[in-house]
Motif scaffolding. Structure first.
Motif, PDB file in Angstrom:
ATOM      1  N   LEU A   6      -3.132   6.691   2.301  1.00  0.00           N
ATOM      2  CA  LEU A   6      -4.257   5.471   2.209  1.00  0.00           C
ATOM      3  C   LEU A   6      -4.918   5.675   1.156  1.00  0.00           C
ATOM      4  O   LEU A   6      -5.270   7.074   0.613  1.00  0.00           O
ATOM      5  N   PHE A   7      -5.561   4.664   0.411  1.00  0.00           N
ATOM      6  CA  PHE A   7      -6.666   4.652  -0.376  1.00  0.00           C
ATOM      7  C   PHE A   7      -7.548   3.773  -0.251  1.00  0.00           C
ATOM      8  O   PHE A   7      -7.243   2.451  -0.450  1.00  0.00           O
ATOM      9  N   LEU A  58       0.522  -1.717   5.974  1.00  0.00           N
ATOM     10  CA  LEU A  58       0.715  -1.200   4.510  1.00  0.00           C
ATOM     11  C   LEU A  58       2.048  -2.150   3.962  1.00  0.00           C
ATOM     12  O   LEU A  58       2.887  -1.398   3.088  1.00  0.00           O
ATOM     13  N   SER A  59       2.452  -3.219   4.402  1.00  0.00           N
ATOM     14  CA  SER A  59       3.552  -3.930   3.997  1.00  0.00           C
ATOM     15  C   SER A  59       3.539  -4.190   2.440  1.00  0.00           C
ATOM     16  O   SER A  59       4.386  -4.212   1.608  1.00  0.00           O
ATOM     17  N   LEU A  91       9.018   6.578   5.723  1.00  0.00           N
ATOM     18  CA  LEU A  91       8.336   6.366   6.927  1.00  0.00           C
ATOM     19  C   LEU A  91       8.279   5.118   7.514  1.00  0.00           C
ATOM     20  O   LEU A  91       8.393   4.868   8.705  1.00  0.00           O
ATOM     21  N   GLN A  92       8.150   4.176   6.696  1.00  0.00           N
ATOM     22  CA  GLN A  92       7.961   2.695   7.209  1.00  0.00           C
ATOM     23  C   GLN A  92       9.466   2.342   7.861  1.00  0.00           C
ATOM     24  O   GLN A  92       9.263   1.718   8.841  1.00  0.00           O
ATOM     25  N   GLN A  93      10.239   2.419   7.279  1.00  0.00           N
ATOM     26  CA  GLN A  93      11.627   2.102   7.575  1.00  0.00           C
ATOM     27  C   GLN A  93      12.265   2.661   8.889  1.00  0.00           C
ATOM     28  O   GLN A  93      12.760   2.325   9.961  1.00  0.00           O
ATOM     29  N   ASN A  94      11.580   4.084   9.217  1.00  0.00           N
ATOM     30  CA  ASN A  94      11.834   5.112  10.340  1.00  0.00           C
ATOM     31  C   ASN A  94      11.145   4.481  11.440  1.00  0.00           C
ATOM     32  O   ASN A  94      11.531   4.474  12.502  1.00  0.00           O
ATOM     33  N   PHE A  95       9.695   4.078  11.285  1.00  0.00           N
ATOM     34  CA  PHE A  95       8.811   3.578  12.253  1.00  0.00           C
ATOM     35  C   PHE A  95       8.348   2.057  11.966  1.00  0.00           C
ATOM     36  O   PHE A  95       7.197   2.090  11.464  1.00  0.00           O
ATOM     37  N   PRO A  96       8.908   1.312  12.257  1.00  0.00           N
ATOM     38  CA  PRO A  96       8.282  -0.196  12.040  1.00  0.00           C
ATOM     39  C   PRO A  96       7.034  -0.310  12.629  1.00  0.00           C
ATOM     40  O   PRO A  96       6.609   0.301  13.657  1.00  0.00           O
TER      41      PRO A  96
END
Length: 292
Positions: free
Chosen positions: A110-111, A251-252, A277-282
């Motif tokens: 995140l930023f 964060l899409s 990470l996004q792919q593993n945890f929708p």
């Protein structure tokens, strides 16, 4: 063990001056003023609104205390300035040192930008970023024991005297007295009434790195100019522990090829770890860390 890592491990935070070069400092201030102006005039919708302390943020109040997603490619040249700083050698070396990992293990996260509201002073309650205020001592301890795989930081572009912390509280559950000051959704009238509280005053150019499950709160004076870079980075080898705290922010947009194009080769490697990470945890059903 280095001095900054020893301080970070013991206190839960460490202040490092001088990470921003004079050229970068000027560019970051310029980029910050641009995105702050866009946010206040209403052309950038991703903001932290007065009256709402934690995500999901809404648009129920006209005043803002933060700008979200400052690396978003829709912010143009300013976004590139922020992503260059986020992936700079000066910053990633410190993060890797504090996380005790290699730079190639670092994960982009995140930023955001913390700013002063224009008309309404505002405060955040005492909290840990990924532990509910209702957590029992044994639940707190379990959460704290695994929260060592990411680091959060604030880089002040103007003098900043907003953040209060309880040194050492990143390792131990709250005392009964500390629990009494942090068990509601209300910000404190006086942050220094918390046992062992410390105000962190940053000079322009200082960066405080901290464990985001340290007990902390913040107070925003609408009369004091503020532009503080607020970001975090993780060790991708243990990213599952951080998924809710990171993905709750939505964060899409990081899948946008324009974002990849604005990153350095190092930034692209860090992005790939976030995408994994996004792919593993929708995101559906992941929930939110805190209420308020």
């Amino acid at each position: 063990m280095s001095t900054i890592r020893e301080t970070y491990d013991t206190q839960g935070f460490v202040v490092v001056p001088g990470l921003v070069s004079s050229r970068d400092f000027s560019e970051l201030r310029k980029a910050s003023q641009n995105v702050i102006s866009r946010t206040r005039e209403g052309s950038w919708p991703h903001r932290r609104t007065v009256g709402k302390q934690f995500p999901p943020f809404d648009n129920d109040h006209p005043d803002s205390w933060g700008v979200q997603h400052v690396m978003h490619p829709d912010l143009g040249e300013s976004a590139a300035v922020f992503s260059d700083w986020y992936t700079s050698d000066a910053l990633t070396r410190v993060c890797a040192e504090l996380l005790q990992c290699k730079e190639e293990d670092l994960q982009l996260e995140l930023f955001n930008l913390l700013i002063n509201p224009l008309s309404h002073s505002f405060a955040l309650r005492w909290h840990r970023d990924d532990v509910k205020e209702t957590a029992l001592p044994e639940e707190e301890q379990a959460a704290l024991d695994k929260w060592h795989t990411g680091v959060q930081w604030n880089t002040a572009l103007y003098e900043d005297a907003c953040l209060y912390v309880v040194p050492g509280s990143h390792k131990v559950p709250r005392t009964p007295g500390q629990r009494a000051h942090s068990c509601t959704l209300d910000p404190p009238d006086n942050p220094m009434s918390m046992s062992d509280a410390k105000l962190l005053t940053l000079k322009a150019g200082d960066t405080v790195f901290y464990n985001s499950n340290i007990l902390h709160c913040a107070s925003y004076d609408h009369t004091a100019e503020r532009a503080t870079l607020h970001a975090c980075m993780g060790d991708a080898r243990f990213s599952a522990a951080r998924r809710r705290n990171i993905l709750q922010h939505g964060l899409s947009w990081v899948k946008d090829e324009r974002f990849r194009d604005q990153l350095t080769p190092k930034g692209k490697r860090m992005l790939d770890k976030l995408l994994e990470l996004q792919q593993n945890f929708p995101g559906d059903g992941i929930g939110y860390s805190l209420d308020g």
